[in-house]
Design an enzyme around this catalytic site. Structure first.
Site, PDB file in Angstrom:
ATOM      1  N   ASP A  97      -7.079   8.022   2.569  1.00 17.58           N
ATOM      2  CA  ASP A  97      -6.657   8.424   1.224  1.00 17.58           C
ATOM      3  C   ASP A  97      -7.858   8.802   0.367  1.00 17.58           C
ATOM      4  O   ASP A  97      -7.843   9.825  -0.330  1.00 17.58           O
ATOM      5  CB  ASP A  97      -5.899   7.280   0.540  1.00 17.58           C
ATOM      6  CG  ASP A  97      -4.663   6.846   1.316  1.00 17.58           C
ATOM      7  OD1 ASP A  97      -4.052   7.718   1.971  1.00 17.58           O
ATOM      8  OD2 ASP A  97      -4.312   5.663   1.266  1.00 17.58           O
TER       9      ASP A  97
ATOM     10  N   HIS B 242       0.838  -1.210   0.000  1.00 21.69           N
ATOM     11  CA  HIS B 242       0.000   0.000   0.000  1.00 21.69           C
ATOM     12  C   HIS B 242       0.872   1.260   0.000  1.00 21.69           C
ATOM     13  O   HIS B 242       0.707   2.153  -0.842  1.00 21.69           O
ATOM     14  CB  HIS B 242      -0.916  -0.025   1.222  1.00 21.69           C
ATOM     15  CG  HIS B 242      -1.855   1.133   1.305  1.00 21.69           C
ATOM     16  ND1 HIS B 242      -3.182   1.045   0.957  1.00 21.69           N
ATOM     17  CD2 HIS B 242      -1.656   2.419   1.694  1.00 21.69           C
ATOM     18  CE1 HIS B 242      -3.762   2.224   1.119  1.00 21.69           C
ATOM     19  NE2 HIS B 242      -2.853   3.079   1.580  1.00 21.69           N
ATOM     20  N   GLU B 243       1.822   1.315   0.936  1.00 20.98           N
ATOM     21  CA  GLU B 243       2.684   2.501   1.030  1.00 20.98           C
ATOM     22  C   GLU B 243       3.649   2.580  -0.154  1.00 20.98           C
ATOM     23  O   GLU B 243       3.946   3.676  -0.641  1.00 20.98           O
ATOM     24  CB  GLU B 243       3.463   2.477   2.352  1.00 20.98           C
ATOM     25  CG  GLU B 243       2.593   2.563   3.597  1.00 20.98           C
ATOM     26  CD  GLU B 243       1.694   3.785   3.613  1.00 20.98           C
ATOM     27  OE1 GLU B 243       2.047   4.816   3.015  1.00 20.98           O
ATOM     28  OE2 GLU B 243       0.620   3.695   4.241  1.00 20.98           O
TER      29      GLU B 243
ATOM     30  N   HIS C   3       1.843   4.279  -3.036  1.00 19.61           N
ATOM     31  CA  HIS C   3       1.837   5.745  -2.923  1.00 19.61           C
ATOM     32  C   HIS C   3       3.158   6.327  -3.420  1.00 19.61           C
ATOM     33  O   HIS C   3       3.191   7.275  -4.220  1.00 19.61           O
ATOM     34  CB  HIS C   3       1.639   6.167  -1.465  1.00 19.61           C
ATOM     35  CG  HIS C   3       0.250   5.988  -0.946  1.00 19.61           C
ATOM     36  ND1 HIS C   3      -0.862   6.467  -1.592  1.00 19.61           N
ATOM     37  CD2 HIS C   3      -0.202   5.411   0.194  1.00 19.61           C
ATOM     38  CE1 HIS C   3      -1.948   6.176  -0.891  1.00 19.61           C
ATOM     39  NE2 HIS C   3      -1.570   5.530   0.200  1.00 19.61           N
TER      40      HIS C   3
END
Length: 317
Positions: free
Chosen positions: A191, A115-116, A119
């Site tokens: 988000d 997930h990170e 980004h």
């Protein structure tokens, strides 16, 4: 001002309002000078870098940053504050205290790492996007992880492309989850909320919609407790069109994030694996990982191209 009696706001009384904005980079640098006189800092510390890192901070928050960094240094038995103390203090102010006792399963940790990484990679690949400063999967406050971007300079005006890049970066986490695991988790709640608010402002406040044109549909109706948005009176047809434009913008940005990550699948996997091991990657390390993944991708493509040429030659012979 909204809670004052109208009689107090008549001409000649409290009729002047002064708006105090957060200091710019020069102001933050001077405020740091004042507060750093009271503590011992390492000669390696460049206060210009700290001023850049604290974009949007008020004077009180900068004072808190220096004080928190001093406390962290003292707890670790240091005689002076170094860069790591400022970094930890910065994270504490923005995200809260590290939740060391929180237990995360291996699967959830892996999802969080992708997930990170999603980004960060989307932010890296988009032009005119703020540089990635840090990626972490260490839980702090309510956040399970975070990808920090720091602007090079203070921005006074934001272009449509910059704002779209911001939404696309926010969508990178959810896009990575779906690309790798084929699932959607609650980790993207914040988000999606930020992306929706930004898209709504672009369409309804800043006139950045091609379909609706330069017209305002939402106004700030805030008070001393903070701003709040209020939609203006409009027909059902216009309201539906506004909602459609917001949805189209979000869908477009999500599709772009998914396309970027699909093209950078190797980089995504490498970065996520490293985050699983070390939990935190800074901006310099992130650039090194990117350079290595580009090299691996190039070597892999060259090997495949060579195999294709050999196979083609064998068929012809």
């Amino acid at each position: 001002p909204d809670i004052l009696d109208p009689a107090l706001k008549r001409s000649g009384r409290f009729d002047r309002q002064i708006t105090i904005l957060p200091p710019d980079i020069k102001g933050r640098r001077k405020i740091l000078d004042v507060h750093c006189r009271k503590v011992k800092i390492s000669p390696d510390i460049d206060l210009e870098d700290i001023a850049v890192m604290t974009s949007g901070f008020t004077g009180a928050e900068i004072a808190s940053l220096v004080n928190e960094a001093a406390l962290l240094a003292a707890r670790h038995g240091k005689k002076e504050i170094d860069q790591s103390d400022f970094d930890q203090a910065h994270d504490r102010i923005l995200l809260g205290v590290e939740r060391k006792g929180m237990v995360i399963t291996e699967r959830d940790k892996r999802i969080l790492a992708f997930h990170e990484a999603g980004h960060a990679i989307v932010a890296k690949m988009l032009p005119d996007s703020d540089p990635v400063h840090k990626i972490t999967i260490i839980p702090r406050g309510r956040a399970l992880g975070q990808t920090q971007q720091l602007p090079i300079n203070d921005r006074q005006a934001y272009s449509k492309q910059y704002l779209k890049n911001r939404i696309t970066t926010l969508m990178g986490g959810r896009a990575a989850e779906e690309l790798v695991f084929g699932i959607k988790t609650t980790g993207g709640q914040s988000d999606i909320q930020q992306a929706t608010d930004l898209a709504t402002s672009m369409v309804c406040k800043w006139g950045m919609s091609e379909g609706l044109g330069p017209q305002v549909y939402v106004v700030d109706d805030g008070d001393f407790l903070g701003p709040s948005n209020r939609r203006l009176a409009m027909s059902t047809r216009t309201e539906n069109q506004v909602d459609k434009e917001i949805g189209n913008l979000l869908d477009e940005c999500y599709a772009e994030a998914a396309a970027i990550l699909s093209n950078e699948r190797l980089f995504l996997s490498v970065l996520a694996d490293i985050l699983m091991q070390v939990e935190t990657v800074d901006g310099e390390e992130f650039d090194i990982i990117y350079s290595c993944s580009v090299k691996k991708k190039y070597e892999f493509q060259m090997e495949n191209d060579t195999d294709d040429i050999c196979e083609t030659g064998a068929v012809e012979n």
